[in-house]
Design a protein around this motif. Structure first.
Motif, short mmCIF file in Angstrom:
data_model
loop_
_atom_site.label_atom_id
_atom_site.label_comp_id
_atom_site.label_asym_id
_atom_site.label_seq_id
_atom_site.Cartn_x
_atom_site.Cartn_y
_atom_site.Cartn_z
N ILE A 3 70.74 73.20 81.50
CA ILE A 3 70.32 71.96 82.06
C ILE A 3 71.64 70.69 81.93
O ILE A 3 72.22 70.42 81.05
CB ILE A 3 69.27 71.33 81.13
N HIS A 4 71.89 70.67 83.29
CA HIS A 4 72.95 69.32 83.49
C HIS A 4 72.31 68.04 83.69
O HIS A 4 71.56 68.01 84.74
CB HIS A 4 73.79 69.90 84.77
N ILE A 5 72.34 67.17 83.06
CA ILE A 5 72.07 65.76 83.12
C ILE A 5 73.21 64.77 83.85
O ILE A 5 74.02 64.50 82.74
CB ILE A 5 71.30 65.28 82.05
N SER A 6 72.83 64.41 84.64
CA SER A 6 74.14 63.32 85.23
C SER A 6 73.36 61.98 85.16
O SER A 6 72.20 61.70 85.01
CB SER A 6 74.47 63.45 86.67
N THR A 8 73.56 59.45 87.52
CA THR A 8 72.72 59.03 88.80
C THR A 8 72.51 60.24 89.65
O THR A 8 73.13 61.40 89.55
CB THR A 8 73.76 58.32 89.54
N PRO A 9 71.62 60.11 90.61
CA PRO A 9 71.27 61.24 91.60
C PRO A 9 72.50 61.73 92.20
O PRO A 9 72.86 62.79 92.64
CB PRO A 9 70.38 60.64 92.58
N GLN A 10 73.47 60.86 92.74
CA GLN A 10 74.77 61.07 93.42
C GLN A 10 75.68 61.84 92.59
O GLN A 10 76.23 62.93 93.05
CB GLN A 10 75.53 60.03 93.83
N GLU A 11 75.80 61.64 91.43
CA GLU A 11 76.59 62.38 90.23
C GLU A 11 76.01 64.02 90.22
O GLU A 11 76.69 64.77 90.07
CB GLU A 11 76.73 61.64 89.20
N ALA A 12 74.47 63.88 90.07
CA ALA A 12 73.84 65.38 90.06
C ALA A 12 74.23 66.04 91.03
O ALA A 12 74.71 67.35 91.03
CB ALA A 12 72.42 64.90 89.99
N ALA A 13 74.24 65.39 92.39
CA ALA A 13 74.89 66.09 93.74
C ALA A 13 76.22 66.78 93.55
O ALA A 13 76.25 67.83 94.05
CB ALA A 13 74.55 65.39 94.86
N ARG A 14 77.09 65.89 92.92
CA ARG A 14 78.33 66.43 92.65
C ARG A 14 78.40 67.54 91.68
O ARG A 14 79.02 68.62 91.88
CB ARG A 14 79.27 65.38 92.32
N THR A 188 69.96 80.94 90.40
CA THR A 188 68.96 80.20 91.07
C THR A 188 69.00 78.67 90.32
O THR A 188 68.99 78.44 89.07
CB THR A 188 67.51 80.67 90.20
N SER A 189 69.35 77.88 91.13
CA SER A 189 69.53 76.33 90.57
C SER A 189 68.37 75.61 91.24
O SER A 189 68.04 75.53 92.40
CB SER A 189 70.86 75.89 90.99
N PHE A 190 67.96 74.52 90.18
CA PHE A 190 66.87 73.64 90.56
C PHE A 190 67.74 72.08 90.77
O PHE A 190 68.56 71.59 89.82
CB PHE A 190 65.75 73.41 89.80
N TYR A 191 67.58 71.60 91.89
CA TYR A 191 68.23 70.22 91.81
C TYR A 191 67.02 69.32 91.72
O TYR A 191 66.27 69.19 92.94
CB TYR A 191 69.09 70.04 93.14
N VAL A 192 66.77 68.34 90.70
CA VAL A 192 65.60 67.70 90.56
C VAL A 192 66.07 66.24 90.31
O VAL A 192 66.68 66.21 88.98
CB VAL A 192 64.77 68.36 89.66
N ILE A 193 65.84 65.07 91.03
CA ILE A 193 66.00 63.90 90.48
C ILE A 193 65.08 62.86 90.85
O ILE A 193 64.31 63.18 91.43
CB ILE A 193 67.44 63.54 91.68
N GLY A 194 65.13 61.69 90.36
CA GLY A 194 64.02 60.67 90.54
C GLY A 194 63.09 60.56 89.29
O GLY A 194 62.60 61.39 88.83
N SER A 195 62.86 59.26 88.96
CA SER A 195 61.77 59.13 88.10
C SER A 195 60.38 59.46 88.39
O SER A 195 59.63 60.18 87.41
CB SER A 195 61.68 57.48 87.61
N ALA A 223 63.58 83.77 85.72
CA ALA A 223 64.76 84.07 86.60
C ALA A 223 65.90 84.56 85.79
O ALA A 223 65.94 84.27 84.60
CB ALA A 223 65.30 82.84 87.03
N ASP A 224 66.82 85.55 86.44
CA ASP A 224 67.78 86.19 85.87
C ASP A 224 68.97 85.00 85.16
O ASP A 224 69.50 85.15 84.02
CB ASP A 224 68.22 87.23 86.77
N HIS A 225 69.20 84.37 86.22
CA HIS A 225 70.40 83.20 86.00
C HIS A 225 69.72 81.91 86.46
O HIS A 225 69.92 81.61 87.79
CB HIS A 225 71.56 83.66 86.54
N ILE A 226 69.55 80.92 85.72
CA ILE A 226 68.93 79.88 86.17
C ILE A 226 69.68 78.56 85.65
O ILE A 226 70.14 78.80 84.34
CB ILE A 226 67.45 79.75 85.74
N GLU A 227 69.92 77.43 86.41
CA GLU A 227 70.32 76.41 85.78
C GLU A 227 69.71 75.04 86.54
O GLU A 227 69.14 75.14 88.00
CB GLU A 227 71.92 75.93 86.10
N PHE A 228 69.52 73.77 85.85
CA PHE A 228 68.78 72.63 86.31
C PHE A 228 69.69 71.58 86.26
O PHE A 228 70.40 71.54 85.56
CB PHE A 228 67.60 72.36 85.53
#
Length: 243
Positions: A3-6, A8-14, A188-195, A223-228
């Motif tokens: 789980i990668h926590i940034s 801001t949403p923009q930083e998460a996109a990067r 398998t990556s999930f990109y999830v942002i916002g309160s 999932a075999d390989h997953i990151e948020f």
């Protein structure tokens, strides 16, 4: 699971984009299969790609697919392909023949079959299902992902890579990547942002809840390989254990 926590949403996109670059570097082959979603989160990602990564991403290697599509024409404002075309496809040098759109204007069942055959032909097999090198999935406030909504468990175990689905809230017809290819992707990556996603993200990721009642939770568990990839606003209710 990572789980990668940034901040801001923009930083998460990067961070998502840096992971894509890492996958491209790890999987050293001429053809890299990437499947993308639509929605607000994707808008930030697509704008970033067009403005900052139009040269540094090796677009010539990427074969672009879609996780799901609404059954509308490509010029309709609801089209996931239309969103991608407007925000980044018209601005980066990806070969036209490597853009594999779902034809939302076609008959949903026929198009799901056509697209299923396309990915089975183009992608390597993983236990009977096509394997994408990377998926970038979104997640709704109800826990849906792709266009697989709660209560549509048959789509999680479908033998076909893509299937027709229906948004239960407005009756809109869609075409969705089904569960099994989501489980078998190289990443398998999930990109999830916002309160507004904080509550559902906490439920999907909390090991003590019945997360599998949500399609996103089912994928997260199996999932075999997953990151948020998420931001502080969406991660606000995860708690210190999951962080």
């Amino acid at each position: 699971m990572k789980i990668h926590i940034s901040d801001t949403p923009q930083e998460a996109a990067r961070v998502v984009t840096h992971q894509l670059l890492k996958q491209l570097d790890t999987i050293r082959k001429d053809s890299f299969s990437l499947a993308i979603s639509g929605g607000y989160s994707a808008e930030l990602l697509f704008r970033l790609w067009a403005e900052m990564y139009y040269k540094s991403l090796p677009w010539y290697r990427i074969h672009l697919y879609w996780v799901d599509e609404r059954c509308v024409s490509p010029t309709d404002g609801d089209s996931n392909y239309g969103l991608a075309k407007k925000l980044f496809l018209d601005k980066v040098k990806i070969p036209h023949m490597q853009i594999h759109r779902i034809m939302g204007e076609a008959n949903p069942q026929h198009e799901a079959q056509r697209y299923s055959e396309l990915v089975k032909k183009n992608l390597p097999d993983n236990d009977g299902y096509p394997q994408f090198d990377m998926l970038i999935l979104g997640m709704g406030t109800d826990g849906h992902t792709s266009s697989v909504f709660p209560g549509q468990n048959d789509l999680l175990t479908s033998p076909q890579p893509y299937a027709a689905s229906i948004n239960p809230y407005n009756g809109q017809r869609r075409i969705a990547l089904t569960g099994q290819p989501m489980l078998r992707a190289g990443l398998t990556s999930f990109y999830v942002i916002g309160s507004e996603k904080a509550e559902i993200l906490a439920q999907v990721l909390n090991p003590n809840t019945e997360a599998e009642k949500y399609p996103a939770g089912y994928i997260a568990r199996h999932a075999d390989h997953i990151e948020f990839f998420t931001d502080e606003a969406a991660a606000g209710k995860l708690g210190n254990t999951l962080k």
